[in-house]
Write an enzyme that holds these catalytic residues in place. Structure first.
Site, PDB file in Angstrom:
ATOM      1  CB  THR A   1      -3.032  -6.882 -13.700  1.00  0.00           C
ATOM      2  OG1 THR A   1      -3.425  -6.927 -12.331  1.00  0.00           O
ATOM      3  CG2 THR A   1      -4.176  -7.368 -14.571  1.00  0.00           C
TER       4      THR A   1
ATOM      5  CD  GLU B   1      -4.517   1.186 -10.078  1.00  0.00           C
ATOM      6  OE1 GLU B   1      -4.682   2.381 -10.381  1.00  0.00           O
ATOM      7  OE2 GLU B   1      -3.417   0.616 -10.178  1.00  0.00           O
ATOM      8  N   GLY B   2      -4.733   0.626  -4.729  1.00  0.00           N
ATOM      9  CA  GLY B   2      -4.892   1.315  -3.453  1.00  0.00           C
ATOM     10  C   GLY B   2      -5.993   0.690  -2.632  1.00  0.00           C
TER      11      GLY B   2
ATOM     12  CB  SER C   1      -0.924   0.003   1.222  1.00  0.00           C
ATOM     13  OG  SER C   1      -1.873  -1.037   1.135  1.00  0.00           O
TER      14      SER C   1
END
Length: 409
Positions: free
Chosen positions: A174, A386-387, A148
């Site tokens: 990904t 993405e967070g 994170s």
């Protein structure tokens, strides 16, 4: 003000994408889920669709707004009053919602729709945009010791003549195996912290750049998720995205601009999965003899229907927040706070909705009789990549309070 209907200019494309999701993605969803690490046969037929989504509403890139996104609270004035644009960002989120209604894993497998492509669209200069046009780009941020906290990245980039030399390891990338290029985040100088983090486009086949392994995952199994290693990988200096100078005053803001574009895309994925679960559950409720009556209050309807209405309300909130974040980007208005709000809300809602639908469907939801259990597995990643949920809440708090990351940890 945002208009709450799909713009007429985009409705044809959205309808086209939905039909593709219904007739091409959804039928193979269970097969591709079971055949993890096998290239989905649908990808060849889907390439033209990916290209059409990339060109729909072209021109929605967020321009330099001249403000630090971390402190932006006002509205940009680059457009005349009353002038509204529905551009690439809105087109992308609407298309992604439909594709993830079909299959989120396949969406993540579509060529040239990767998060790396969004990063290039966000910060590449005109020459880079032309050079990497048509390339399928993955994005590599996460490391074994940096999840994170992206500022803790340890992958290094050292300038050596006309090349940067990259060393490090990336995980959970990904499309890391199938993509043509990978946007790699690395630091120019660890002692300078966040400000020295830059992104580099690394082409597949570059000596020293290898795929170490593919991950076995809870959900989105149609997509490949790779671990990458960079061992003295030489990257041309012109492959650095954005400003090569380290601006300590601006800090991480230049790199984080990428997320202002990509977080609404992940929110859109979550919204699409949530709607798929709701649509299936509505069908099952109808077959069981229940009627969803929007003219009666929830407490006056059967418990199953009341629960379904609560889940739908949660979906509507996530859907509208996602549209707003994309619309603001298309209209050159600060959207950092809204991007994080949309991602946080949609990520959590998709998981809650999918699990709620599994519970409403009972044994049908928990078995492989329907796709509900798959959507529940797929939804969880939307709340993480993405967070994470916690990071998004922290970002929103900073924006609301007008504090920097140092002031509010």
């Amino acid at each position: 003000m945002i208009h709450l209907e799909v713009p007429e200019s985009l409705s044809t494309v959205v309808g086209q994408v939905h039909r593709t999701a219904e007739h091409l993605l959804r039928p193979g969803s269970r097969r591709n889920d079971r055949a993890e690490h096998t290239r989905p046969p649908e990808l060849d037929a889907l390439e033209p669709l990916a290209d059409s989504l990339n060109t729909a509403g072209r021109g929605g890139r967020v321009p330099d707004r001249g403000v630090d996104p971390g402190r932006a609270t006002g509205r940009a004035t680059s457009r005349a009053a009353g002038q509204v644009r529905n551009g690439r960002n809105l087109a992308s989120v609407l298309g992604i919602m439909e594709l993830c209604w079909g299959d989120a894993g396949l969406l993540l497998s579509l060529p040239r729709l990767g998060l790396g492509n969004a990063a290039i669209a966000s910060v590449a200069n005109a020459e880079q945009a032309r050079r990497f046009a048509g390339k399928w780009a993955a994005m590599a941020i996460t490391e074994p010791d940096a999840g994170s906290d992206s500022a803790a990245i340890r992958t290094t980039a050292v300038l050596d003549g006309d090349h940067y030399v990259l060393n490090g390891e990336k995980i959970f990338v990904t499309s890391g195996e199938r993509a043509d290029v990978v946007v790699v985040w690395a630091t120019l100088d660890r002692t300078l912290g966040r400000a020295a983090i830059k992104s580099f486009v690394v082409e597949k086949g570059t000596p020293g750049f290898e795929v170490v392994r593919l991950e076995h995952k809870l959900g989105i199994r149609a997509s490949d998720t790779a671990q990458l290693r960079l061992d003295h990988v030489r990257v041309p200096r012109e492959n650095l995205l954005g400003d090569p100078e380290v601006d300590v005053e601006r800090g991480f803001a230049g790199v984080l601009q990428t997320f202002d574009n990509t977080r609404p895309l992940v929110a859109a994925m979550a919204v699409g999965v949530a709607r798929a679960a709701l649509d299936e559950t509505r069908t099952l409720l109808t077959e069981a003899g229940f009627t969803v009556d929007y003219d009666r209050a929830g407490p006056r309807q059967p418990a199953a229907v009341a629960t379904f209405l609560d889940l739908e309300a949660d979906y509507e909130a996530a859907y509208l927040l996602t549209l707003e974040a994309a619309w603001l980007a298309d209209n050159a208005r600060p959207n950092s706070k809204h991007a994080s709000m949309a991602k946080a809300k949609a990520g959590r809602s998709a998981t809650d909705i999918a699990l709620g639908c599994v519970a409403l469907a009972g044994n049908l939801g928990y078995s492989e009789h329907s796709l509900l259990e798959k959507w529940a597995r797929d939804a969880k990643i939307m709340d993480i990549f993405e967070g994470t949920q916690q990071i998004q809440q922290l970002i929103v708090a900073r924006r609301l309070l007008g504090k920097s990351s140092a002031e509010l940890k």
